[in-house]
Design a protein around this motif. Structure first.
Motif, short mmCIF file in Angstrom:
data_model
loop_
_atom_site.label_atom_id
_atom_site.label_comp_id
_atom_site.label_asym_id
_atom_site.label_seq_id
_atom_site.Cartn_x
_atom_site.Cartn_y
_atom_site.Cartn_z
N ASP A 177 -8.29 -4.15 -3.93
CA ASP A 177 -8.28 -3.89 -5.47
C ASP A 177 -7.27 -2.31 -5.49
O ASP A 177 -6.48 -1.95 -6.35
N ALA A 178 -7.24 -1.47 -4.14
CA ALA A 178 -6.30 -1.22 -3.41
C ALA A 178 -5.52 -0.82 -4.05
O ALA A 178 -4.02 -0.37 -4.18
N THR A 179 -4.76 -2.41 -3.51
CA THR A 179 -3.39 -2.68 -3.38
C THR A 179 -2.94 -2.69 -4.64
O THR A 179 -1.57 -2.97 -5.75
N SER A 221 -4.34 0.04 3.51
CA SER A 221 -5.07 -1.42 2.95
C SER A 221 -3.58 -2.26 3.51
O SER A 221 -4.75 -3.45 3.03
N SER A 240 -3.77 -1.51 -7.58
CA SER A 240 -4.56 -0.75 -8.74
C SER A 240 -3.40 -0.03 -9.62
O SER A 240 -2.21 0.57 -8.94
N ILE A 247 -9.18 4.68 -2.07
CA ILE A 247 -9.82 3.12 -3.00
C ILE A 247 -10.62 2.17 -1.21
O ILE A 247 -9.91 2.43 -0.48
N GLN A 268 -6.28 9.49 4.88
CA GLN A 268 -7.02 10.82 3.89
C GLN A 268 -6.94 12.30 4.01
O GLN A 268 -6.15 12.79 3.05
N ASP A 315 0.58 -0.82 -0.11
CA ASP A 315 0.26 0.12 0.19
C ASP A 315 0.75 0.91 0.16
O ASP A 315 0.82 2.62 -0.37
N VAL A 349 -4.55 5.77 -0.59
CA VAL A 349 -4.83 3.33 -0.35
C VAL A 349 -4.48 3.38 0.89
O VAL A 349 -4.12 1.89 0.85
N ASN A 399 0.45 4.00 -3.12
CA ASN A 399 0.36 5.61 -2.51
C ASN A 399 1.20 6.45 -2.70
O ASN A 399 0.77 8.47 -2.71
N CYS A 414 -6.31 9.25 -4.91
CA CYS A 414 -6.87 8.35 -3.65
C CYS A 414 -6.60 8.21 -3.00
O CYS A 414 -5.77 6.80 -3.16
#
Length: 487
Positions: A227-229, A197, A231, A222, A213, A111, A194, A115, A192
């Motif tokens: 999905d976040a890691t 995550s 993406s 996200i 955030q 993550d 992440v 990020n 966004c």
């Protein structure tokens, strides 16, 4: 000792390290990895996962590394593989591994790297956007200065109809306006968080992802950890946007090259944007525009390589994905450099409207207006008037004459029962008159172009406000995290 020393009995050998390390690509991420770590530490303390003393020491070490990096005194060592482990190692050197070892609680490099990339990329997108907005401003200035200047409009690389030079400049502003909108959409996709995550499935620690955030100035999260890691679509979207921008810049560069050629002779390139030949003394080569066209392939290549990279990667982090950053960095640099150099190129170039005037007469580019006049004033169907105008063109060419040969043209028209005085004839067909008569929405006359400029200026102002607002949020977030005033 490697962080995975508890599981593996052997160190990776030097060849493997050289093949897998990413320190060169990660240099751009140092600042953003530190900012992400500061936010993470603040969140861990807020959630009572680490003590106040631990938070204080970790933040102090992170700020120290940040300042070292600002003064170019912090380097990434290859033996620590990447930016994340280099920073963690430096923290351990500053405050010891008992406190330093708490930094990585409730997070993963998986993550972290996404990020960091999002933090870096969102700022770079805004920089590219500012450059394109500045280019558009300069083109609008050129447009205002050349409202009544004549130019040649082309289709099929042949003279088609007379246009105003301002009309040509504003066409590129109109194009760039859509590019800027795409950059805004790409920014929104990128901006966004992440963080939190972790590796792929979240964590059992009671973390607060919304808090990190907020601290980092992201617009959204996200929410899905897997999905976040995994993406990388935001990178592909960015590369797609950059590819479209470069495509549009390439079209401009092609027109610079073509119009500067001896055969066209309408655009004069400043000497400082050309080079000569090693053998032909007379040459003045438009190398900047040529290189701009060539560099498009680098950005296209980055997009295609990235698409190929992710197509065979399942969800969850895989090392295939670390190949994204060198491609992205080069595409970003290439795009902003090309925008800036073509901006200067256009500012220092001049257009020869007298040459355009001669081309318009010699190429029969105003004959369409004769066909229109026959419809309006003689009541002919357009198809019949089109036929007569085409026959006139063919007749004049057969006589090795141009539209300026009014006696020959008027005799031909008289044979078709069309009576015109010489004064009427030239009033209808003069290129500047033709240009001024085009008054439909979005057309080339000064009256229409004035409206186009006003609309583009209004749109550009809204885009600049977006850039300002988003830049301010990012600046405030960074200043708050670092407890220092920036700028």
């Amino acid at each position: 000792m490697k962080i995975w020393a508890g599981r593996l009995s052997k160190e990776i050998n030097d060849k493997v390290l050289n093949y897998t390390e990413t320190t060169n690509a990660d240099l751009r991420l140092i600042k953003y990895d530190i900012l992400g770590s500061i936010a993470h530490v603040k969140m861990l303390h807020k959630q009572k996962i680490i003590t106040e003393n631990c938070e204080k020491n970790l933040l102090s070490a992170l700020i120290e590394i940040y300042r070292l990096n600002e003064n170019e005194l912090f380097t990434l060592e290859k033996e620590y593989e990447d930016v994340h482990l280099n920073i963690e190692n430096k923290i351990n050197c500053i405050i010891g591994d008992e406190l330093g070892g708490m930094l990585h609680t409730a997070r993963s490099r998986n993550d972290q790297v996404v990020n960091d990339t999002r933090l870096y990329l969102r700022s770079y997108i805004l920089e590219i956007k500012k450059s394109l907005e500045e280019f558009s401003d300069n083109l609008l200035l050129k447009s205002t200065e050349n409202m009544n200047s004549l130019a040649v409009g082309y289709t099929h690389v042949q003279p088609a109809q007379p246009i105003s030079l301002a009309f040509w400049y504003t066409a590129y502003v109109s194009i760039f306006n859509r590019d800027i909108t795409r950059l805004e959409n790409t920014f929104n996709s990128t901006n966004c968080s992440v963080l939190g995550s972790c590796a792929l499935s979240g964590t059992s620690f009671n973390i607060d992802r919304s808090y990190t955030q907020e601290l980092l100035g992201f617009d959204n999260i996200i929410g899905h950890a897997l999905d976040a890691t995994s993406s990388r679509d935001f990178i592909i979207e960015c590369l797609s946007t950059l590819s479209i921008i470069m495509s549009n810049l390439s079209r401009l560069a092609e027109e610079i090259i073509t119009w500067n050629s001896f055969e066209y002779g309408t655009l004069n390139i400043d000497d400082s944007f050309t080079t000569g030949s090693s053998i032909m003394p007379q040459k003045k080569n438009p190398v900047v525009a040529e290189l701009a066209k060539g560099k498009v392939s680098r950005v296209y290549g980055a997009l295609m390589q990235s698409l190929a990279m992710v197509k065979g990667v399942g969800l969850g982090y895989n090392c295939d994905l670390q190949e994204d950053k060198p491609l992205l960095w080069d595409a970003l640099d290439t795009t902003i450099q090309t925008i800036k150099i073509l901006d200067e190129h256009i500012k220092t170039s001049s257009y020869d409207s007298q040459r355009a005037y001669d081309i318009c007469w010699g190429s029969f580019s105003t004959i369409t207006e004769l066909a229109n006049w026959l419809v309006t004033n003689k009541g002919l169907p357009f198809r019949k008037s089109h036929l007569i105008a085409g026959q006139l063109t063919n007749f004049l060419i057969s006589k090795k004459a141009t539209l300026k040969s009014s006696n020959i043209a008027l005799d031909f028209l008289k044979s078709k029962d069309i009576e015109l005085s010489e004064e009427e004839y030239f009033e209808i067909l003069d290129p500047k008159n033709v240009m001024n008569r085009q008054v439909s929405l979005g057309s080339t006359s000064p009256t229409s172009v004035k409206i186009i400029i006003e609309e583009l200026e209004e749109s550009l102002l809204a885009h600049k406000e977006f850039t300002f607002r988003k830049s301010l949020v990012i600046e405030k977030a960074e200043s708050s995290l670092l407890k220092i005033k920036r700028g």
